[in-house]
Design a protein around this motif. Sequence first.
Motif, PDB file in Angstrom:
ATOM      1  N   PRO A   1       0.823  -1.223   0.000  1.00 39.12           N
ATOM      2  CA  PRO A   1       0.000   0.000   0.000  1.00 39.12           C
ATOM      3  C   PRO A   1       0.847   1.259   0.000  1.00 39.12           C
ATOM      4  CG  PRO A   1      -0.779  -1.563   1.653  1.00 39.12           C
ATOM      5  CD  PRO A   1       0.523  -2.092   1.152  1.00 39.12           C
ATOM      6  N   ARG A   2       2.031   1.167   0.636  1.00 45.45           N
ATOM      7  CA  ARG A   2       3.000   2.253   0.638  1.00 45.45           C
ATOM      8  C   ARG A   2       4.381   1.625   0.497  1.00 45.45           C
ATOM      9  NH1 ARG A   2       0.942   5.647   5.963  1.00 45.45           N
ATOM     10  NH2 ARG A   2      -1.134   6.208   5.197  1.00 45.45           N
ATOM     11  N   PRO A   3       5.374   2.353  -0.023  1.00 44.10           N
ATOM     12  CA  PRO A   3       6.731   1.789  -0.101  1.00 44.10           C
ATOM     13  C   PRO A   3       7.248   1.413   1.284  1.00 44.10           C
ATOM     14  CG  PRO A   3       6.553   3.767  -1.442  1.00 44.10           C
ATOM     15  CD  PRO A   3       5.288   3.683  -0.647  1.00 44.10           C
ATOM     16  N   LEU A   4       8.054   0.362   1.342  1.00 42.70           N
ATOM     17  CA  LEU A   4       8.644  -0.074   2.604  1.00 42.70           C
ATOM     18  C   LEU A   4       9.652   0.954   3.091  1.00 42.70           C
ATOM     19  CD1 LEU A   4       9.258  -3.830   1.700  1.00 42.70           C
ATOM     20  CD2 LEU A   4       7.411  -2.907   3.085  1.00 42.70           C
ATOM     21  N   ARG A   5       9.600   1.248   4.392  1.00 46.29           N
ATOM     22  CA  ARG A   5      10.516   2.215   4.995  1.00 46.29           C
ATOM     23  C   ARG A   5      11.603   1.483   5.766  1.00 46.29           C
ATOM     24  NH1 ARG A   5       5.650   5.122   8.041  1.00 46.29           N
ATOM     25  NH2 ARG A   5       5.146   2.896   8.229  1.00 46.29           N
ATOM     26  N   GLU A   6      12.753   2.087   5.851  1.00 42.11           N
ATOM     27  CA  GLU A   6      13.879   1.468   6.552  1.00 42.11           C
ATOM     28  C   GLU A   6      13.603   1.441   8.052  1.00 42.11           C
ATOM     29  OE1 GLU A   6      18.765   1.822   6.784  1.00 42.11           O
ATOM     30  OE2 GLU A   6      17.578   3.280   5.670  1.00 42.11           O
ATOM     31  N   ASN A   7      13.927   0.317   8.676  1.00 42.48           N
ATOM     32  CA  ASN A   7      13.851   0.144  10.132  1.00 42.48           C
ATOM     33  C   ASN A   7      12.421   0.090  10.666  1.00 42.48           C
ATOM     34  OD1 ASN A   7      16.658   0.182  10.245  1.00 42.48           O
ATOM     35  ND2 ASN A   7      16.725   2.388  10.599  1.00 42.48           N
ATOM     36  N   PHE A   8      11.434  -0.183   9.824  1.00 41.85           N
ATOM     37  CA  PHE A   8      10.067  -0.308  10.300  1.00 41.85           C
ATOM     38  C   PHE A   8       9.655  -1.786  10.335  1.00 41.85           C
ATOM     39  CE2 PHE A   8       9.882   4.138   9.775  1.00 41.85           C
ATOM     40  CZ  PHE A   8       8.732   4.604  10.395  1.00 41.85           C
ATOM     41  N   GLU A   9       8.954  -2.173  11.402  1.00 40.52           N
ATOM     42  CA  GLU A   9       8.429  -3.523  11.482  1.00 40.52           C
ATOM     43  C   GLU A   9       7.346  -3.692  10.422  1.00 40.52           C
ATOM     44  OE1 GLU A   9       6.953  -6.641  14.965  1.00 40.52           O
ATOM     45  OE2 GLU A   9       6.970  -4.488  15.362  1.00 40.52           O
ATOM     46  N   VAL A  10       7.249  -4.905   9.859  1.00 35.47           N
ATOM     47  CA  VAL A  10       6.317  -5.173   8.768  1.00 35.47           C
ATOM     48  C   VAL A  10       5.131  -5.975   9.304  1.00 35.47           C
ATOM     49  CG1 VAL A  10       5.992  -6.250   6.523  1.00 35.47           C
ATOM     50  CG2 VAL A  10       8.164  -5.141   7.067  1.00 35.47           C
ATOM     51  N   LEU A  11       3.922  -5.493   9.032  1.00 33.05           N
ATOM     52  CA  LEU A  11       2.699  -6.204   9.390  1.00 33.05           C
ATOM     53  C   LEU A  11       2.210  -6.944   8.151  1.00 33.05           C
ATOM     54  CD1 LEU A  11       0.473  -6.794  11.475  1.00 33.05           C
ATOM     55  CD2 LEU A  11      -0.671  -4.702  10.722  1.00 33.05           C
ATOM     56  N   VAL A  12       2.126  -8.279   8.223  1.00 33.53           N
ATOM     57  CA  VAL A  12       1.718  -9.112   7.096  1.00 33.53           C
ATOM     58  C   VAL A  12       0.266  -9.536   7.305  1.00 33.53           C
ATOM     59  CG1 VAL A  12       2.219 -11.175   5.732  1.00 33.53           C
ATOM     60  CG2 VAL A  12       4.083  -9.944   6.873  1.00 33.53           C
ATOM     61  N   VAL A  13      -0.602  -9.195   6.367  1.00 36.03           N
ATOM     62  CA  VAL A  13      -2.017  -9.540   6.462  1.00 36.03           C
ATOM     63  C   VAL A  13      -2.433 -10.225   5.168  1.00 36.03           C
ATOM     64  CG1 VAL A  13      -2.540  -7.638   8.048  1.00 36.03           C
ATOM     65  CG2 VAL A  13      -2.736  -7.283   5.578  1.00 36.03           C
ATOM     66  N   GLU A  14      -3.629 -10.837   5.193  1.00 35.49           N
ATOM     67  CA  GLU A  14      -4.112 -11.561   4.014  1.00 35.49           C
ATOM     68  C   GLU A  14      -5.148 -10.728   3.292  1.00 35.49           C
ATOM     69  OE1 GLU A  14      -6.298 -15.777   2.745  1.00 35.49           O
ATOM     70  OE2 GLU A  14      -5.564 -15.474   4.774  1.00 35.49           O
ATOM     71  N   GLY A  15      -4.829 -10.323   2.077  1.00 38.21           N
ATOM     72  CA  GLY A  15      -5.789  -9.598   1.262  1.00 38.21           C
ATOM     73  C   GLY A  15      -5.539  -8.105   1.228  1.00 38.21           C
ATOM     74  N   GLU A  16      -5.830  -7.517   0.057  1.00 41.35           N
ATOM     75  CA  GLU A  16      -5.582  -6.092  -0.129  1.00 41.35           C
ATOM     76  C   GLU A  16      -6.490  -5.230   0.761  1.00 41.35           C
ATOM     77  OE1 GLU A  16      -4.708  -8.306  -3.979  1.00 41.35           O
ATOM     78  OE2 GLU A  16      -6.394  -8.208  -2.575  1.00 41.35           O
ATOM     79  N   LYS A  17      -7.732  -5.654   0.954  1.00 40.36           N
ATOM     80  CA  LYS A  17      -8.642  -4.875   1.796  1.00 40.36           C
ATOM     81  C   LYS A  17      -8.121  -4.808   3.229  1.00 40.36           C
ATOM     82  CE  LYS A  17     -13.419  -4.687   3.471  1.00 40.36           C
ATOM     83  NZ  LYS A  17     -14.735  -5.359   3.476  1.00 40.36           N
ATOM     84  N   ALA A  18      -7.645  -5.938   3.739  1.00 41.87           N
ATOM     85  CA  ALA A  18      -7.083  -5.954   5.096  1.00 41.87           C
ATOM     86  C   ALA A  18      -5.827  -5.093   5.165  1.00 41.87           C
ATOM     87  CB  ALA A  18      -6.772  -7.389   5.512  1.00 41.87           C
ATOM     88  N   ALA A  19      -5.031  -5.110   4.091  1.00 44.68           N
ATOM     89  CA  ALA A  19      -3.806  -4.295   4.085  1.00 44.68           C
ATOM     90  C   ALA A  19      -4.146  -2.809   4.148  1.00 44.68           C
ATOM     91  CB  ALA A  19      -2.982  -4.604   2.838  1.00 44.68           C
ATOM     92  N   ASP A  20      -5.157  -2.374   3.395  1.00 40.79           N
ATOM     93  CA  ASP A  20      -5.549  -0.964   3.433  1.00 40.79           C
ATOM     94  C   ASP A  20      -6.060  -0.582   4.821  1.00 40.79           C
ATOM     95  OD1 ASP A  20      -4.852  -0.799   0.803  1.00 40.79           O
ATOM     96  OD2 ASP A  20      -6.889  -0.779   0.022  1.00 40.79           O
ATOM     97  N   ALA A  21      -6.826  -1.491   5.447  1.00 38.91           N
ATOM     98  CA  ALA A  21      -7.322  -1.217   6.800  1.00 38.91           C
ATOM     99  C   ALA A  21      -6.169  -1.130   7.790  1.00 38.91           C
ATOM    100  CB  ALA A  21      -8.313  -2.310   7.217  1.00 38.91           C
TER     101      ALA A  21
END
Length: 835
Positions: free
Chosen positions: A224-244
């Motif tokens: 949804p946004r470019p990955l930023r350095e030193n940020f933890e990544v939240l992995v979810v299933e589906g684009e709708k969940a990612a936007d939320a």
Amino acid sequence: MNIEDFDSVKRAAVAAIDQLLFDWFPNGVVEGSEFCVGSLSGEAGQSLRVHLKGERAGVWSDFSIDGEAGGDLISLYAAKERISQGRACAQLARDLGVSIHDKDGRKYIPAGQISALQKSPPAQAGKGVGAPAAPKKKQAKWEPILPIPDSALPYPKAHVVRGWPQMFWEYRDQEGRLLGVVYRFITSDGGKEVLPCVFARNEITGTCEWRWLQWREPRPLYLPRPLRENFEVLVVEGEKAADAAVELYGVQFDVVSWPGGGKAVKKVDWSPLAGRSCLFWADADAKRYKENHPTQAGEIMPETEQPGMKAMQWIAGELQGLGCRIQFVDIPEPGVQPDGWDVADLRDSGAGEAEFLAWINRRRPVWVAPAVELAAPVPSDSGDAADNVPDWVAGAPPELGDVPLPRAGAEPMDPQQIKSTVMVWGKYGVTPCRENVFYALMYDPRLQGIVAYDQFAELPMKVKPNPWGSPLGEWSETDDFYLGLYLAKNYGLTISSVGDIEKAVAQVARVNGFNPVTEFFESCAQAWDGTSRIEGAFSKYWGAEDSEYMRLVSTMFFVALAARAFNPGIKHDHAPVFEGGQGAGKSTALAVLGGEWYAETPFKMGDKDGYMAIQGILIYEIAELEQFNRSELTAVKAFMTNKNDRFREPYGRRMKNLPRRTVFAGTTNEGQYFKDTTGNRRFWPVACGRILLEQLKADREQLIGEAVARWREGVHWWPTPDQQRILIGPVQDDREIPDQWVGKLYDYVEGIDIDGKETNHKKDRVTARELLTRALHIEIGKLSSSKAETMRVSACMRKLGWEKKRDEKGAREYYYARPKPEAGTVQEVDYDIPV
């Protein structure tokens, strides 16, 4: 075109207003009933605003350029593209598939949209009875073009059969380049259909066009946004969940998902997440066994068999192999929530901010991939393995039966039994490899449990006595050497690579992982007697004056300790500053509270040594804050803001990316120490009196236990804007070293002469040039090219509460306006919420 055409395009544009605005301005955000972005150029900000609902939908104003405005989306598109409104209307008609009239009054659909959306396949002639069969043609193959060139835009807005989508998502790479689009359609029976669309080239004809087909493997991640350095990544299933998830937690986390659902996880390129700290939020599925199941027909399947968790477990294993640190959100058991419940459902449930925060803090222990059974070696035909115990020279491989998977606390075996039943064998006997070092550490009774992984300090630790008599503590290179000697003597294993020993020790340590801080905090929480102490802690133990401000910052500091202990990497960039004379006990009190997880060793903020120095530290003291100059204090504030520590250890082969576990506290001997006039919101001053060290020691566990309880209740460890403005800001202002210009500027705008008497020359409006030349008597020619004096004047006037504006006439010079009586002299607060 005529007026009816403009009206038709306006209505179609309003119907697709959300889609169009985010297409035009990807950096935009929705605030209430308005879409906000920086300007017509598209940068992030709030100066350009577009109404989204009601009769004013499409009305816009751009305050970044003197209030340029328009009454509809056609005028907005024209202003954005710098074209006429007629041309903008025609282009929007093409994009939206709206019929318009040409100059002769004939109605048509603009070219470009027909082929992309509405062209039907031509009728095939020659299919009647007796018609000769057409010769077979080579089937065209379409190869997606990545990234998609700008000349290929726009992409289809609808499907020739499914029509307009319910939702759609752009897939972009780390540089923001378009890779394709995924659409979700509602089918005629009320179901949903998800179709990807890519720009592809025909391998036979070379034709390029948009095609409804999937990417080649490996498929891209949804970012949804470019990955930023030193940020933890939240992995979810589906684009709708990612936007939320971006909406709820985008300040704290980067968010990713993938195309194709749970069955497509093996077809995705997961390498962009290598080396990162990842938090998995699986769907809370509640699937049931089929009716033909032999024993559990109709029953809800356990979590390990639910499709969402199975997909996430596979991804976790893949990412752990890429050096990632893995944790899972503690989702409800199957059946507690509706099938497929996810972060989007949480957002749409009407839950409040405290509940959103509580969910992201519900984490399971650090995830370790389940051990995999090794294939049994080919049995020897030289007799019964039980009667032919292998020896190192003979090298006869053993017959491997049902060997239990290695787990912490496995049943111990003697060395000969370990060699004959568990270890890996080669042509010349037991293989000197890391796997056999691992088995020895897991099953040998003298080695079993001697090493465990301190998850707080991120270090392997000796936690039990070892055969070579090394003292307990951090595992060292000396321990690697003596472990190698032990294996050579007892197993005939001569490990030539010290790396194999290190890797085996590290894996065994992770199997025996522990977190001493959270274990201690849990024990304190269980022992807490229910009495409230942390609110008055700074007053009672540090001798500070009791006030609403002091109770607030005391509570936030202690709750932050619990938040960082249980949820490393959580956003927290504030620090109390304990003020008092030398020898008052300020540092000792912090040492008492932090215990073995306290440190004050000075280091240079922001370099590798700084990141390494705070590992395994819960409370770090920034001593003698008053001695920092302005640039050094700016570096301190920047260092405190980091949520992750990224560095490479000396002789290390990889960069480490560790979530921040440390909470900072400052100490000073002075009463005024803020040298930066632009704001010091990160520091909470605490004027100490008599510090009660013995009483703090006695109540330490009760204080920590209450902090854990308050954190779990959702108590904030950051101030609200009103708390910052009313309670904290004035205390911070009192500690600022005053700028001598403030008094001079105040006298000038208030009409006070050199003798301190009021005159009739009071100002309600004044320019920076006037202040510099008349109030401060600085010649224009002597001003520095860096505008340092102008910036200093701006800071001073902001302190006085004056508002900076720009004249709309003449030279359009900036000026300062006297604040209205009801507005007061309060500064705006740079306020960040951790979630």
